[in-house]
Structures are given as C-alpha cells and as structure tokens.
Design a protein around this motif. Structure first.
Motif, PDB file in Angstrom:
ATOM      1  N   CYS A 135      83.645  46.072  57.931  1.00 46.20           N
ATOM      2  CA  CYS A 135      85.002  46.462  57.539  1.00 46.20           C
ATOM      3  C   CYS A 135      85.423  47.774  58.210  1.00 46.20           C
ATOM      4  O   CYS A 135      86.601  47.966  58.524  1.00 46.20           O
ATOM      5  N   LYS A 136      84.474  48.656  58.443  1.00 49.16           N
ATOM      6  CA  LYS A 136      84.790  49.951  59.048  1.00 49.16           C
ATOM      7  C   LYS A 136      85.347  49.818  60.463  1.00 49.16           C
ATOM      8  O   LYS A 136      85.948  50.767  60.982  1.00 49.16           O
ATOM      9  N   LEU A 137      85.165  48.648  61.084  1.00 50.90           N
ATOM     10  CA  LEU A 137      85.750  48.392  62.396  1.00 50.90           C
ATOM     11  C   LEU A 137      87.161  47.828  62.286  1.00 50.90           C
ATOM     12  O   LEU A 137      87.851  47.686  63.294  1.00 50.90           O
ATOM     13  N   GLY A 138      87.586  47.516  61.079  1.00 52.17           N
ATOM     14  CA  GLY A 138      88.868  46.856  60.884  1.00 52.17           C
ATOM     15  C   GLY A 138      90.039  47.839  60.825  1.00 52.17           C
ATOM     16  O   GLY A 138      89.959  48.872  60.161  1.00 52.17           O
ATOM     17  N   ASP A 139      91.113  47.482  61.519  1.00 55.21           N
ATOM     18  CA  ASP A 139      92.363  48.215  61.330  1.00 55.21           C
ATOM     19  C   ASP A 139      93.017  47.802  60.013  1.00 55.21           C
ATOM     20  O   ASP A 139      93.756  48.582  59.412  1.00 55.21           O
ATOM     21  N   TYR A 140      92.725  46.581  59.601  1.00 58.70           N
ATOM     22  CA  TYR A 140      93.194  46.042  58.320  1.00 58.70           C
ATOM     23  C   TYR A 140      92.008  45.356  57.655  1.00 58.70           C
ATOM     24  O   TYR A 140      91.310  44.561  58.283  1.00 58.70           O
ATOM     25  N   ILE A 141      91.794  45.641  56.356  1.00 51.51           N
ATOM     26  CA  ILE A 141      90.834  44.862  55.583  1.00 51.51           C
ATOM     27  C   ILE A 141      91.581  44.233  54.410  1.00 51.51           C
ATOM     28  O   ILE A 141      92.514  44.817  53.861  1.00 51.51           O
ATOM     29  N   LEU A 142      91.156  43.000  54.035  1.00 50.37           N
ATOM     30  CA  LEU A 142      91.917  42.223  53.059  1.00 50.37           C
ATOM     31  C   LEU A 142      91.009  41.672  51.951  1.00 50.37           C
ATOM     32  O   LEU A 142      90.877  40.462  51.772  1.00 50.37           O
ATOM     33  N   PRO A 143      90.371  42.536  51.177  1.00 52.04           N
ATOM     34  CA  PRO A 143      89.486  42.037  50.120  1.00 52.04           C
ATOM     35  C   PRO A 143      90.240  41.634  48.863  1.00 52.04           C
ATOM     36  O   PRO A 143      91.327  42.143  48.576  1.00 52.04           O
ATOM     37  N   ASN A 144      89.638  40.698  48.099  1.00 48.78           N
ATOM     38  CA  ASN A 144      90.082  40.500  46.727  1.00 48.78           C
ATOM     39  C   ASN A 144      89.325  41.484  45.831  1.00 48.78           C
ATOM     40  O   ASN A 144      88.492  42.264  46.317  1.00 48.78           O
ATOM     41  N   THR A 145      89.595  41.455  44.535  1.00 49.13           N
ATOM     42  CA  THR A 145      88.989  42.461  43.661  1.00 49.13           C
ATOM     43  C   THR A 145      87.475  42.305  43.565  1.00 49.13           C
ATOM     44  O   THR A 145      86.749  43.302  43.482  1.00 49.13           O
ATOM     45  N   THR A 146      86.974  41.068  43.586  1.00 45.07           N
ATOM     46  CA  THR A 146      85.524  40.869  43.515  1.00 45.07           C
ATOM     47  C   THR A 146      84.843  41.453  44.744  1.00 45.07           C
ATOM     48  O   THR A 146      83.842  42.181  44.638  1.00 45.07           O
ATOM     49  N   GLU A 147      85.371  41.151  45.909  1.00 40.21           N
ATOM     50  CA  GLU A 147      84.796  41.676  47.154  1.00 40.21           C
ATOM     51  C   GLU A 147      84.882  43.193  47.189  1.00 40.21           C
ATOM     52  O   GLU A 147      83.933  43.873  47.614  1.00 40.21           O
ATOM     53  N   ALA A 148      86.007  43.733  46.721  1.00 37.64           N
ATOM     54  CA  ALA A 148      86.160  45.189  46.676  1.00 37.64           C
ATOM     55  C   ALA A 148      85.096  45.820  45.783  1.00 37.64           C
ATOM     56  O   ALA A 148      84.494  46.844  46.135  1.00 37.64           O
ATOM     57  N   CYS A 149      84.861  45.212  44.636  1.00 38.65           N
ATOM     58  CA  CYS A 149      83.876  45.772  43.706  1.00 38.65           C
ATOM     59  C   CYS A 149      82.466  45.731  44.287  1.00 38.65           C
ATOM     60  O   CYS A 149      81.697  46.693  44.137  1.00 38.65           O
ATOM     61  N   TYR A 150      82.125  44.657  44.970  1.00 38.24           N
ATOM     62  CA  TYR A 150      80.801  44.604  45.585  1.00 38.24           C
ATOM     63  C   TYR A 150      80.666  45.625  46.706  1.00 38.24           C
ATOM     64  O   TYR A 150      79.626  46.276  46.844  1.00 38.24           O
ATOM     65  N   ILE A 151      81.691  45.784  47.510  1.00 39.20           N
ATOM     66  CA  ILE A 151      81.635  46.773  48.595  1.00 39.20           C
ATOM     67  C   ILE A 151      81.479  48.177  48.027  1.00 39.20           C
ATOM     68  O   ILE A 151      80.736  49.008  48.560  1.00 39.20           O
ATOM     69  N   LEU A 152      82.170  48.446  46.909  1.00 41.64           N
ATOM     70  CA  LEU A 152      82.170  49.783  46.311  1.00 41.64           C
ATOM     71  C   LEU A 152      81.071  49.980  45.269  1.00 41.64           C
ATOM     72  O   LEU A 152      80.968  51.079  44.696  1.00 41.64           O
ATOM     73  N   HIS A 153      80.279  48.950  44.998  1.00 35.51           N
ATOM     74  CA  HIS A 153      79.249  49.023  43.954  1.00 35.51           C
ATOM     75  C   HIS A 153      79.870  49.365  42.591  1.00 35.51           C
ATOM     76  O   HIS A 153      79.347  50.203  41.848  1.00 35.51           O
TER      77      HIS A 153
END
Length: 280
Positions: A135-153
């Motif tokens: 994701c850090k290579l992305g100019d745009y990232i498009l997560p849903n809330t579940t994916e966001a929570c896993y990325i952010l722990h």
C-alpha cells in the motif's frame, strides 16, 4: 490523436463469478482506457458461496512476464492491484511497479484480502502486514473497514462512527503516498466513503444512497470504476461519487433475481457510465 492511456491490473481470474479481473477488465475498458492484465491466480469460481473450486497459483509466471515486458519496452500509465494470491507475489509486484510504471504514473492498491470482520480464505495477519507495505507504493489505497483494521492492527466492529472512520483514514495515511479512500461508513440510508488527502490533510465524505443488498464483487466494481474515473481526470471525490453511483446501479439491476447470488450485474449498468461522468 491523443496518446492512449494504458493501465495494468494485477489480480486473479475467477473464471465464473463477477469479481477481480472479470470486473476490472470490462469496467476500466468502458472508460476508453486500454487495460492489460496480469493474473495472480486462476480459479474455477470465486471463493464465496462455491465449494470445491479449483485454484492455480501463477506466482512463478510473474517474473518471467515482467522480463518479457522489459524486453518489449512495455510500460503503463497506471498499475491497479486487487486480489493477490500470496505474500511472495507482493515482492514480484513491487518489482513490476518499479520497472514497468511510466514516470509520473499512478498506483492504485485495493488491498482485497478481507471483509465483514474476517480474512478471505488463506490470508492472515502476516499477509496483511505485507499488504500494508505494498500500500505504501500506492498513490491511492481503497480498503474497506475490515482491511483497514487488519493493516492498522485494530479491532473490527460492525459499525464505526463518522469520527472513528475519519481517525482511521488519517492513520492509514502512513500507508499511502497520498490518498486514502476508506469504504464502509454507513448511516441510516446512505453509504459513505472517507477521502483523506495526506498532502493537505483534508477530509471529504462522499455519500450514495444505500441499497439493502449484500453481494460478492461490489468492491471490485467500485475500485475499477474509481480507477477509470480518476484516469480520465476526475478528482478523488468526483471519482468516488461516480464509482459509488455505478456500484449502486449494478446492485439495483441485480436485486430481485434470486438465481444471481454470486455477483452483481455490472454489465447492465455500463451504458450509464457516460451520464455519470457528465453528472459528477
């Protein structure tokens, strides 16, 4: 004659079931954009609602395809990633972005790995951490809330307040070059996308009317139409509005068909894209 916009999308082919490349290729192409594909895997069907599906992992093919493209001088104005089959593939995809993206090109990362509080089959927290690095290579990232929570722990829950969603989008800004498009904010009759621009720390919320229907593949419909709209020059908020309305129309064309439980009829909504682009 204007130079053709060329996009590469990297995700799986589910031979039956409207998701991943079978959504991305027709939808992005409908914007008049030349769309190349790089399959991460081939599945007989997608994994939601089907049993005994077949899977062929294509990890070993990725570096050889990259080498051939380098030899032929093939490059892209944007790279859009979706479902990635393994953690090993993420490193190969980073190499493809580094070598095949044109100077000034854009990267869109849809971290398609989880929904409704659970990982998709075969994924875990280690994969989510590796996906966060992509994701850090992305100019745009498009997560849903579940994916966001896993990325952010962070712990996931069924609903988040507007303030919680905004805070989550801000935290996700450390996993993108510029824009976070966080999907999944709901109020009584609307669905909202939180758009955070880390460059000026601005927040926008784009709403679409909610349709009381849940289906596989709607995230791919949204992401693909967002990518197409952005590549035609739409701002993130306008692109999110086009994508949200297009997804809603695809859902509306599916509601009532009890035999169509595996995706949404996005094909029937494609003729309406031109009007959506004019409206928003």
């Amino acid at each position: 004659m204007n130079e053709t916009i060329k996009i590469l999308t990297i995700q799986d082919i589910s031979c039956y079931g409207q998701c991943s490349i079978t959504v991305a290729l027709p939808v992005v192409s409908a914007f008049g954009i030349e769309t190349a594909i790089l399959p991460s895997a081939v599945l007989s069907t997608h994994t939601s609602g089907f049993t005994d599906f077949t899977v062929r992992d294509l990890t070993e093919d990725l570096p050889e395809i990259r080498k051939h493209w380098e030899k032929e001088g093939i490059s892209f104005d944007a790279i859009y990633t979706g479902f990635i089959a393994s953690q090993e593939q993420l490193d190969y995809i980073k190499d493809i972005i580094d070598s095949r993206l044109k100077e000034g090109g854009l990267v869109f990362v849809d971290p398609a790995m989880a929904d409704h509080g659970e990982f998709y089959n075969g994924f875990d927290q280690e994969f989510a951490d590796a996906m966060g690095e992509l994701c850090k290579l992305g100019d745009y990232i498009l997560p849903n809330t579940t994916e966001a929570c896993y990325i952010l722990h962070k712990p996931w829950k069924e609903t988040f307040s507007k303030d919680e969603m905004i805070e989550m989008a801000k935290e996700l800004s450390s996993f993108t070059k510029r824009y976070v498009i966080l999907k999944g904010y709901e109020n009584e009759d609307q669905m909202g996308m939180i758009i955070f621009d880390k460059q000026d720390e601005s927040i926008e919320i784009v709403y679409n009317d909610k349709v009381d229907y849940v289906s596989h593949g709607t995230g791919d419909v949204f992401a693909s139409s967002f990518v197409g709209s952005t590549m035609l020059g739409k701002s993130p908020s306008s692109a999110a509005k086009v994508a949200g309305e297009f997804t809603k129309k695809a859902i509306e064309k599916t509601v009532g068909d009890e035999t169509h439980t595996y995706g949404v009829k996005f094909e029937q909504a494609i003729p309406e894209l031109y009007d959506l682009l004019k409206e928003f």
